[in-house]
Design an enzyme around this catalytic site. Structure first.
Site, short mmCIF file in Angstrom:
data_model
loop_
_atom_site.label_atom_id
_atom_site.label_comp_id
_atom_site.label_asym_id
_atom_site.label_seq_id
_atom_site.Cartn_x
_atom_site.Cartn_y
_atom_site.Cartn_z
N GLN A 102 -7.33 -2.87 9.39
CA GLN A 102 -8.60 -2.16 9.60
C GLN A 102 -9.60 -2.59 8.52
O GLN A 102 -9.20 -2.79 7.37
CB GLN A 102 -8.35 -0.65 9.57
CG GLN A 102 -7.57 -0.17 10.80
CD GLN A 102 -7.01 1.20 10.58
OE1 GLN A 102 -7.75 2.19 10.50
NE2 GLN A 102 -5.69 1.28 10.44
N HIS B 82 -5.28 5.42 1.36
CA HIS B 82 -4.35 4.45 0.79
C HIS B 82 -4.70 4.10 -0.65
O HIS B 82 -5.87 4.14 -1.04
CB HIS B 82 -4.43 3.10 1.52
CG HIS B 82 -4.50 3.12 3.01
ND1 HIS B 82 -3.50 2.59 3.82
CD2 HIS B 82 -5.45 3.58 3.87
CE1 HIS B 82 -3.86 2.71 5.09
NE2 HIS B 82 -5.02 3.30 5.15
N CYS C 86 3.81 5.13 5.67
CA CYS C 86 3.83 3.91 6.50
C CYS C 86 5.27 3.39 6.55
O CYS C 86 6.02 3.51 5.60
CB CYS C 86 2.92 2.84 5.89
SG CYS C 86 2.92 1.30 6.81
N HIS D 228 0.84 -1.21 0.00
CA HIS D 228 0.00 0.00 0.00
C HIS D 228 0.87 1.25 0.00
O HIS D 228 2.05 1.22 0.35
CB HIS D 228 -0.97 0.01 1.19
CG HIS D 228 -0.34 0.32 2.51
ND1 HIS D 228 -0.90 1.19 3.41
CD2 HIS D 228 0.78 -0.15 3.09
CE1 HIS D 228 -0.13 1.26 4.48
NE2 HIS D 228 0.89 0.44 4.32
N SER E 129 -5.96 5.30 9.56
CA SER E 129 -4.55 5.66 9.37
C SER E 129 -4.38 6.80 8.39
O SER E 129 -3.39 7.54 8.46
CB SER E 129 -3.78 4.44 8.85
OG SER E 129 -3.78 3.42 9.85
N1 LIG Z 1 -0.03 -7.32 10.25
C1 LIG Z 1 0.83 -6.41 9.87
N2 LIG Z 1 1.59 -6.56 8.78
N3 LIG Z 1 1.03 -5.29 10.59
C2 LIG Z 1 0.11 -4.90 11.63
C3 LIG Z 1 -0.88 -3.95 11.02
C4 LIG Z 1 -1.86 -3.45 12.07
C5 LIG Z 1 -3.05 -2.83 11.35
N4 LIG Z 1 -2.62 -1.67 10.56
C6 LIG Z 1 -3.51 -1.14 9.69
O1 LIG Z 1 -4.65 -1.55 9.58
C7 LIG Z 1 -2.99 -0.01 8.81
C8 LIG Z 1 -3.91 0.12 7.61
C9 LIG Z 1 -3.42 -0.96 6.66
C10 LIG Z 1 -1.93 -1.09 6.91
C11 LIG Z 1 -1.71 -0.32 8.16
C12 LIG Z 1 -0.50 0.15 8.54
C13 LIG Z 1 -0.31 1.09 9.68
C14 LIG Z 1 -0.50 2.52 9.21
O2 LIG Z 1 0.11 3.45 10.08
P1 LIG Z 1 -0.47 3.83 11.53
O3 LIG Z 1 -1.87 4.38 11.37
O4 LIG Z 1 -0.43 2.56 12.34
O5 LIG Z 1 0.48 4.90 12.00
N5 LIG Z 1 1.01 0.89 10.17
C15 LIG Z 1 1.20 -0.24 10.91
O6 LIG Z 1 0.37 -0.91 11.46
C16 LIG Z 1 -4.11 -2.41 12.33
N6 LIG Z 1 -5.04 -3.31 12.60
O7 LIG Z 1 -4.08 -1.28 12.78
#
Ligand SMILES: N=C(N)NCCC[C@H](NC(=O)[C@@H]1CCC/C1=C/[C@H](COP(=O)(O)O)NC=O)C(N)=O
Length: 162
Positions: A130, A156, A112, A58, A153
């Site tokens: 999310q 995207h 990110c 992303h 976040s």
């Molecule tokens: N399993 C994997 N690889 N990592 C855990 C991901 C946790 C997940 N993260 C997200 O959903 C956001 C949106 C999509 C990608 C993502 C990345 C976020 C974006 O940045 P932030 O809003 O956190 O500052 N950075 C890391 O988490 C969540 N449930 O919060």
């Protein structure tokens, strides 16, 4: 194709589906009386097409309403959500025109930490990301790119890699 009041559930312990009726609290392994078995077959074959995990990259543009309005690029992100969307629209056009790939652009432009890996988040199952992001990623074919996806976040572009 189930009779009124029944729904299909997935048993984690037995890794198979069962039939549950929330109002009567009945739960049975076999389809209840009156089930349209042809429709049930279609349902299960469609389910097989949906993957249990996907790999996606992303490109995230954060804004002043982001849950964590800072990133490796900018420790205090103040742009508005609309400005972030406009920026992402510009990236989307450049990717669609073939000028750049999402992976290349994510390296320098994504807010990110996954920018280091060209936005690659690796494989993930449902329940990890999310909901709007998960919905977009699981709805893509391999190689396909989403439209603009909004999460807490930021905004995207998502591309399914595997
Ligand atoms: N399993 C994997 N690889 N990592 C855990 C991901 C946790 C997940 N993260 C997200 O959903 C956001 C949106 C999509 C990608 C993502 C990345 C976020 C974006 O940045 P932030 O809003 O956190 O500052 N950075 C890391 O988490 C969540 N449930 O919060």
């Amino acid at each position: 194709g189930l009779p009124e009041g029944w729904e299909i559930r997935k048993s984690k312990t037995h890794n198979r589906h069962y039939y549950f009726n929330p109002s009567t609290k009945q739960s049975v392994w076999d389809p209840p009386e009156g089930t349209n078995t042809d429709q049930l077959k279609e349902y299960f074959s469609a389910l097989k097409e949906e993957p249990t995990q996907v790999r996606a990259a992303h490109l995230l543009v954060k804004h002043n309403q982001s849950r964590n309005p800072s990133s490796w690029k900018n420790d205090n992100i103040t742009i508005s959500k609309q400005e972030a969307i406009d920026i992402l629209k510009g990236y989307e056009q450049r990717i669609k025109s073939g000028e750049v790939t999402l992976t290349d652009l994510a390296q320098t432009e994504s807010d990110c930490s996954s920018h280091k890996r060209g936005g690659d988040l690796g494989f993930f199952t449902k329940g990890q990301m999310q909901p709007p992001f998960e919905k977009a990623a699981f709805g893509l074919k391999v190689g396909e790119m989403s439209g603009i996806v909004e999460t807490n976040s930021g905004v995207h572009l998502v591309q399914r890699l595997g």
